[in-house]
Design a protein around this motif. Sequence first.
Motif, PDB file in Angstrom:
ATOM      1  N   PRO A  31       0.812  -1.228   0.000  1.00 50.68           N
ATOM      2  CA  PRO A  31       0.000   0.000   0.000  1.00 50.68           C
ATOM      3  C   PRO A  31       0.846   1.279   0.000  1.00 50.68           C
ATOM      4  O   PRO A  31       0.433   2.290  -0.554  1.00 50.68           O
ATOM      5  CB  PRO A  31      -0.830  -0.124   1.287  1.00 50.68           C
ATOM      6  CG  PRO A  31      -0.965  -1.598   1.486  1.00 50.68           C
ATOM      7  CD  PRO A  31       0.354  -2.180   1.036  1.00 50.68           C
ATOM      8  N   ASP A  32       2.039   1.241   0.590  1.00 49.05           N
ATOM      9  CA  ASP A  32       2.885   2.445   0.625  1.00 49.05           C
ATOM     10  C   ASP A  32       3.727   2.599  -0.651  1.00 49.05           C
ATOM     11  O   ASP A  32       4.569   3.494  -0.736  1.00 49.05           O
ATOM     12  CB  ASP A  32       3.787   2.437   1.864  1.00 49.05           C
ATOM     13  CG  ASP A  32       4.853   1.342   1.817  1.00 49.05           C
ATOM     14  OD1 ASP A  32       4.950   0.614   0.800  1.00 49.05           O
ATOM     15  OD2 ASP A  32       5.604   1.202   2.806  1.00 49.05           O
ATOM     16  N   GLY A  33       3.519   1.691  -1.626  1.00 52.83           N
ATOM     17  CA  GLY A  33       4.223   1.815  -2.897  1.00 52.83           C
ATOM     18  C   GLY A  33       5.499   1.001  -2.997  1.00 52.83           C
ATOM     19  O   GLY A  33       6.096   0.906  -4.069  1.00 52.83           O
ATOM     20  N   THR A  34       5.932   0.401  -1.895  1.00 52.24           N
ATOM     21  CA  THR A  34       7.145  -0.413  -1.912  1.00 52.24           C
ATOM     22  C   THR A  34       7.002  -1.580  -2.885  1.00 52.24           C
ATOM     23  O   THR A  34       6.014  -2.321  -2.836  1.00 52.24           O
ATOM     24  CB  THR A  34       7.421  -0.996  -0.507  1.00 52.24           C
ATOM     25  OG1 THR A  34       7.474   0.074   0.429  1.00 52.24           O
ATOM     26  CG2 THR A  34       8.733  -1.769  -0.473  1.00 52.24           C
ATOM     27  N   ALA A  35       7.974  -1.740  -3.770  1.00 49.74           N
ATOM     28  CA  ALA A  35       7.941  -2.820  -4.759  1.00 49.74           C
ATOM     29  C   ALA A  35       8.678  -4.052  -4.244  1.00 49.74           C
ATOM     30  O   ALA A  35       9.769  -3.950  -3.668  1.00 49.74           O
ATOM     31  CB  ALA A  35       8.588  -2.354  -6.058  1.00 49.74           C
ATOM     32  N   LYS A  36       8.062  -5.219  -4.432  1.00 52.35           N
ATOM     33  CA  LYS A  36       8.669  -6.502  -4.086  1.00 52.35           C
ATOM     34  C   LYS A  36       8.278  -7.506  -5.154  1.00 52.35           C
ATOM     35  O   LYS A  36       7.498  -7.193  -6.063  1.00 52.35           O
ATOM     36  CB  LYS A  36       8.160  -6.989  -2.726  1.00 52.35           C
ATOM     37  CG  LYS A  36       8.515  -6.070  -1.549  1.00 52.35           C
ATOM     38  CD  LYS A  36       7.957  -6.618  -0.245  1.00 52.35           C
ATOM     39  CE  LYS A  36       8.140  -5.652   0.909  1.00 52.35           C
ATOM     40  NZ  LYS A  36       9.534  -5.563   1.391  1.00 52.35           N
ATOM     41  N   SER A  37       8.800  -8.716  -5.052  1.00 54.18           N
ATOM     42  CA  SER A  37       8.321  -9.765  -5.941  1.00 54.18           C
ATOM     43  C   SER A  37       8.361 -11.104  -5.226  1.00 54.18           C
ATOM     44  O   SER A  37       9.085 -11.281  -4.245  1.00 54.18           O
ATOM     45  CB  SER A  37       9.154  -9.821  -7.228  1.00 54.18           C
ATOM     46  OG  SER A  37      10.484 -10.191  -6.964  1.00 54.18           O
ATOM     47  N   VAL A  38       7.537 -12.026  -5.699  1.00 49.69           N
ATOM     48  CA  VAL A  38       7.617 -13.424  -5.277  1.00 49.69           C
ATOM     49  C   VAL A  38       8.035 -14.238  -6.494  1.00 49.69           C
ATOM     50  O   VAL A  38       7.693 -13.876  -7.625  1.00 49.69           O
ATOM     51  CB  VAL A  38       6.272 -13.967  -4.734  1.00 49.69           C
ATOM     52  CG1 VAL A  38       5.957 -13.365  -3.387  1.00 49.69           C
ATOM     53  CG2 VAL A  38       5.131 -13.732  -5.705  1.00 49.69           C
ATOM     54  N   GLY A  39       8.761 -15.306  -6.257  1.00 47.03           N
ATOM     55  CA  GLY A  39       9.196 -16.092  -7.407  1.00 47.03           C
ATOM     56  C   GLY A  39       9.696 -17.456  -7.025  1.00 47.03           C
ATOM     57  O   GLY A  39       9.750 -17.812  -5.829  1.00 47.03           O
ATOM     58  N   VAL A  40      10.020 -18.209  -8.063  1.00 46.65           N
ATOM     59  CA  VAL A  40      10.618 -19.527  -7.870  1.00 46.65           C
ATOM     60  C   VAL A  40      11.830 -19.645  -8.775  1.00 46.65           C
ATOM     61  O   VAL A  40      11.869 -19.077  -9.860  1.00 46.65           O
ATOM     62  CB  VAL A  40       9.643 -20.683  -8.211  1.00 46.65           C
ATOM     63  CG1 VAL A  40       8.452 -20.685  -7.282  1.00 46.65           C
ATOM     64  CG2 VAL A  40       9.178 -20.623  -9.641  1.00 46.65           C
ATOM     65  N   ILE A  41      12.799 -20.406  -8.295  1.00 49.06           N
ATOM     66  CA  ILE A  41      13.922 -20.813  -9.141  1.00 49.06           C
ATOM     67  C   ILE A  41      13.920 -22.335  -9.180  1.00 49.06           C
ATOM     68  O   ILE A  41      13.876 -23.000  -8.138  1.00 49.06           O
ATOM     69  CB  ILE A  41      15.258 -20.249  -8.626  1.00 49.06           C
ATOM     70  CG1 ILE A  41      15.211 -18.717  -8.639  1.00 49.06           C
ATOM     71  CG2 ILE A  41      16.414 -20.751  -9.486  1.00 49.06           C
ATOM     72  CD1 ILE A  41      16.446 -18.046  -8.075  1.00 49.06           C
ATOM     73  N   LEU A  42      13.914 -22.857 -10.391  1.00 48.83           N
ATOM     74  CA  LEU A  42      13.931 -24.306 -10.608  1.00 48.83           C
ATOM     75  C   LEU A  42      15.376 -24.806 -10.573  1.00 48.83           C
ATOM     76  O   LEU A  42      16.307 -23.998 -10.567  1.00 48.83           O
ATOM     77  CB  LEU A  42      13.292 -24.615 -11.968  1.00 48.83           C
ATOM     78  CG  LEU A  42      11.841 -24.135 -12.099  1.00 48.83           C
ATOM     79  CD1 LEU A  42      11.359 -24.279 -13.542  1.00 48.83           C
ATOM     80  CD2 LEU A  42      10.932 -24.920 -11.158  1.00 48.83           C
ATOM     81  N   PRO A  43      15.586 -26.116 -10.534  1.00 43.00           N
ATOM     82  CA  PRO A  43      16.956 -26.637 -10.449  1.00 43.00           C
ATOM     83  C   PRO A  43      17.862 -26.057 -11.541  1.00 43.00           C
ATOM     84  O   PRO A  43      17.599 -26.227 -12.735  1.00 43.00           O
ATOM     85  CB  PRO A  43      16.753 -28.141 -10.621  1.00 43.00           C
ATOM     86  CG  PRO A  43      15.401 -28.389 -10.030  1.00 43.00           C
ATOM     87  CD  PRO A  43      14.590 -27.193 -10.464  1.00 43.00           C
ATOM     88  N   ALA A  44      18.881 -25.368 -11.116  1.00 40.29           N
ATOM     89  CA  ALA A  44      19.798 -24.681 -12.036  1.00 40.29           C
ATOM     90  C   ALA A  44      20.868 -23.987 -11.215  1.00 40.29           C
ATOM     91  O   ALA A  44      20.732 -23.838 -10.002  1.00 40.29           O
ATOM     92  CB  ALA A  44      19.037 -23.632 -12.847  1.00 40.29           C
TER      93      ALA A  44
END
Lengths: 105, 105
Positions: A31-44
Amino acid sequence: MITESIPGVTLRTKAYVYFDGKCVSHSFTLPDGTAKSVGVILPATLTFNTGAPEIMECVAGSCEYKLAGSDAWMTSGPGERFHVPGNSSFEIRVRDVYHYICHFG
Amino acid sequence: MITESIPGVTLRTKAYVYFDGKCVSHSFTLPDGTAKSVGVILPATLTFNTGAPEIMECVAGSCEYKLAGSDAWMTSGPGERFHVPGNSSFEIRVRDVYHYICHFG
């Protein structure tokens, strides 16, 4: 403690796909504008470059990582975080699947 | 019209990874509790089974899909949706990357 969910976010529907899909993330803002992300990394084993400093928070699975200028592979598991300086890079080695939240700044 | 972002959601941080990572999705709920997900499908031909009916909304890229009981491959691109009955299945064929929102019910 593991961050299982994050309330009140504005979710961007289009994903970011890196390294032919070895890394997939969805970005969002608080809500305060802070940018984040969620993600996955596969075997590598992958190398990421940073612009802003990043904090990688593991929410499931695990990874090994090595920061630029270091020879040491460190492990990060559920509930753990590691910090990456800005304008730098890190290698990440995933054997199963690594689920993360990426915090910037 | 393309749904580029969705405000006010509670985002689950751990992804769902299907078919060895050919499909990665993150689920979320709206303020009223409605469950949805955003995801990507990488180049592949996959078969998905449904429990609840689903509406697949394309937000970027495209796919071809074929519903159970049909012989026709249909195309779905940005801003378009297709409906899948509950307790059914569909095949999906992706040549580039298909970015979607999955609505249930």
